[in-house]
Enzyme design. Structure first.
Site, PDB file in Angstrom:
ATOM      1  N   HIS A 126       0.805  -1.226   0.000  1.00 20.86           N
ATOM      2  CA  HIS A 126       0.000   0.000   0.000  1.00 20.86           C
ATOM      3  C   HIS A 126       0.835   1.271   0.000  1.00 20.86           C
ATOM      4  O   HIS A 126       0.360   2.336   0.363  1.00 20.86           O
ATOM      5  CB  HIS A 126      -0.959   0.004   1.205  1.00 20.86           C
ATOM      6  N   SER A 196      -7.085  -7.143   9.816  1.00 19.61           N
ATOM      7  CA  SER A 196      -8.494  -7.533   9.945  1.00 19.61           C
ATOM      8  C   SER A 196      -8.927  -8.469   8.825  1.00 19.61           C
ATOM      9  O   SER A 196     -10.041  -8.982   8.856  1.00 19.61           O
ATOM     10  CB  SER A 196      -9.368  -6.278   9.958  1.00 19.61           C
TER      11      SER A 196
HETATM   12  P1  OAD Z   1      -7.366  -2.747  10.496  1.00 24.28           P
HETATM   13  O1  OAD Z   1      -7.459  -1.502  11.348  1.00 24.28           O
HETATM   14  O2  OAD Z   1      -8.490  -3.095   9.615  1.00 24.28           O
HETATM   15  O3  OAD Z   1      -7.127  -4.008  11.434  1.00 24.28           O
HETATM   16  C1  OAD Z   1      -6.158  -4.053  12.431  1.00 24.28           C
HETATM   17  C2  OAD Z   1      -6.163  -5.455  13.000  1.00 24.28           C
HETATM   18  O4  OAD Z   1      -5.126  -5.536  13.980  1.00 24.28           O
HETATM   19  C3  OAD Z   1      -7.461  -5.835  13.715  1.00 24.28           C
HETATM   20  O5  OAD Z   1      -7.874  -7.129  13.267  1.00 24.28           O
HETATM   21  C4  OAD Z   1      -7.071  -5.882  15.196  1.00 24.28           C
HETATM   22  O6  OAD Z   1      -7.790  -6.875  15.907  1.00 24.28           O
HETATM   23  C5  OAD Z   1      -5.602  -6.245  15.106  1.00 24.28           C
HETATM   24  N1  OAD Z   1      -4.763  -5.802  16.226  1.00 24.28           N
HETATM   25  C6  OAD Z   1      -4.815  -4.626  16.907  1.00 24.28           C
HETATM   26  N2  OAD Z   1      -3.841  -4.565  17.833  1.00 24.28           N
HETATM   27  C7  OAD Z   1      -3.127  -5.718  17.732  1.00 24.28           C
HETATM   28  C8  OAD Z   1      -1.993  -6.252  18.400  1.00 24.28           C
HETATM   29  N3  OAD Z   1      -1.377  -5.583  19.391  1.00 24.28           N
HETATM   30  N4  OAD Z   1      -1.543  -7.473  18.025  1.00 24.28           N
HETATM   31  C9  OAD Z   1      -2.172  -8.174  17.041  1.00 24.28           C
HETATM   32  N5  OAD Z   1      -3.251  -7.722  16.369  1.00 24.28           N
HETATM   33  C10 OAD Z   1      -3.720  -6.524  16.707  1.00 24.28           C
HETATM   34  O7  OAD Z   1      -6.005  -2.607   9.699  1.00 24.28           O
HETATM   35  P2  OAD Z   1      -5.465  -3.439   8.465  1.00 24.28           P
HETATM   36  O8  OAD Z   1      -5.943  -4.840   8.493  1.00 24.28           O
HETATM   37  O9  OAD Z   1      -4.012  -3.173   8.414  1.00 24.28           O
HETATM   38  O10 OAD Z   1      -5.222   0.266   3.367  1.00 24.28           O
HETATM   39  O11 OAD Z   1      -6.154  -2.683   7.282  1.00 24.28           O
HETATM   40  C11 OAD Z   1      -5.801  -3.079   6.009  1.00 24.28           C
HETATM   41  C12 OAD Z   1      -5.847  -1.942   5.088  1.00 24.28           C
HETATM   42  O12 OAD Z   1      -7.132  -1.354   5.195  1.00 24.28           O
HETATM   43  C13 OAD Z   1      -4.913  -0.804   5.444  1.00 24.28           C
HETATM   44  O13 OAD Z   1      -3.615  -0.997   4.941  1.00 24.28           O
HETATM   45  C14 OAD Z   1      -5.596   0.334   4.734  1.00 24.28           C
HETATM   46  C15 OAD Z   1      -7.071  -0.033   4.806  1.00 24.28           C
HETATM   47  O14 OAD Z   1      -7.663  -0.056   3.581  1.00 24.28           O
HETATM   48  C16 OAD Z   1      -5.079   1.406   2.723  1.00 24.28           C
HETATM   49  O15 OAD Z   1      -5.029   2.498   3.258  1.00 24.28           O
HETATM   50  C17 OAD Z   1      -4.942   1.214   1.267  1.00 24.28           C
END
Ligand code: OAD
Length: 264
Positions: A126, A196
């Site tokens: 990204h 997520s």
């Molecule tokens: P999210 O904010 O959707 O999800 C974060 C995940 O991290 C969640 O499932 C939480 O449960 C988990 N989490 C939080 N704290 C944690 C910890 N200490 N240890 C383990 N897990 C933990 O973020 P992403 O999945 O990164 O893209 O989102 C994916 C993409 O969505 C991002 O890159 C962004 C968005 O679209 C763009 O901006 C293009």
């Protein structure tokens, strides 16, 4: 409920599978940077930004409508990231890379913390929030001070600069997604950490690995749509679990206490 980190145990089968693996692929999301103080993508926004949803600002349409607003939001996020340092999770992935015969780290994060920790083979799906590009030509561009106008303008063509990140409704860099796809198809073990598993195409990568017979390991504080497919779903903070996992996998099993000077 988040389990007590001190009692998160690593299944012996997982340690054995990881020790034997020739090709290890890791996909990370914003959860791995949460312990560095960078809010996850979907976490509630703070202060002035609390009234906006990230999905409404991280789009080309939002930038066309109100470029200054989107630029200022990214400035705020950059500021959070600049102050952050890699945490245990980033550090133990560096150690994992040193142990692995082949290792690919695919990240959805734009914060650059994996590289700052020392990870070598990193694919940024990204983009990277520290870079800017011309919104018309796509050329990567430094902001040449003084940057009076917001957003600053491209010094070649005069169009606005924008952060070099992928927004909703935009395509991923073709080389990055192709490389990630191939890595997922050809690995022995695939980790999905702190994401997520909602955003495509990244969310398909562990499914590809699963279909090809790789072990799939999820590390997250909460369940996700991937959890039911995972060979091992470990619930807890990424930093603590990665530390336990790496120690359990590569430490001399005869040594009862982990030696911090152990030569990885
Ligand atoms: P999210 O904010 O959707 O999800 C974060 C995940 O991290 C969640 O499932 C939480 O449960 C988990 N989490 C939080 N704290 C944690 C910890 N200490 N240890 C383990 N897990 C933990 O973020 P992403 O999945 O990164 O893209 O989102 C994916 C993409 O969505 C991002 O890159 C962004 C968005 O679209 C763009 O901006 C293009």
């Amino acid at each position: 409920m988040i389990p007590d980190d001190s009692i998160i145990s690593i299944p012996p089968d997982l340690a054995a599978t990881l020790r034997k693996a020739k090709k290890i692929v890791v996909l990370t999301g914003s959860g791995i940077s949460a312990e560095s103080g960078v809010p996850t993508f979907r976490d509630a926004q703070a202060g002035l930004w609390a009234q906006y949803r990230p999905e409404e600002l991280a789009t080309p349409q939002a930038f066309l409508r109100n470029p200054a607003l989107v630029w200022e939001w990214y400035e705020w996020r950059r500021d959070l990231v600049v102050k952050a340092k890699p945490n245990l999770g980033h550090d133990y992935l560096v150690i994992m890379e040193k142990q692995a015969p082949e290792f690919v780290l695919i990240t959805q994060n734009v914060d650059g913390l994996h590289q700052q920790a020392g990870s070598q083979n990193v694919i940024e799906l990204h983009g990277n929030i520290h870079r800017n590009k011309c919104s018309r030509e796509g050329t990567i561009m430094e902001i040449s001070p003084p940057a009076g106008e917001i957003p600053p303008r491209c010094k070649n063509c005069g169009a606005y600069l924008r952060p070099d990140v992928v927004w909703f409704n935009e395509s991923l860099p073709p080389y990055a997604i192709q490389f990630a796809w191939e890595a997922a198809q050809n690995c022995d073990i695939f980790f999905s950490i702190g994401t997520s598993s909602l955003v495509q195409p990244a969310a398909s990568l562990p499914m590809i690995a699963h279909e090809r017979g790789a072990a799939v390991v999820e590390i997250n504080i909460a369940e996700t749509p991937l959890s039911t497919y995972a060979t091992f779903a470990l619930t807890g903070s990424a930093g603590q679990i990665l530390q336990n996992l790496v120690k359990r996998t590569w430490q001399d099993p005869l040594q009862p206490v982990f030696d911090p000077d152990y030569n990885f």
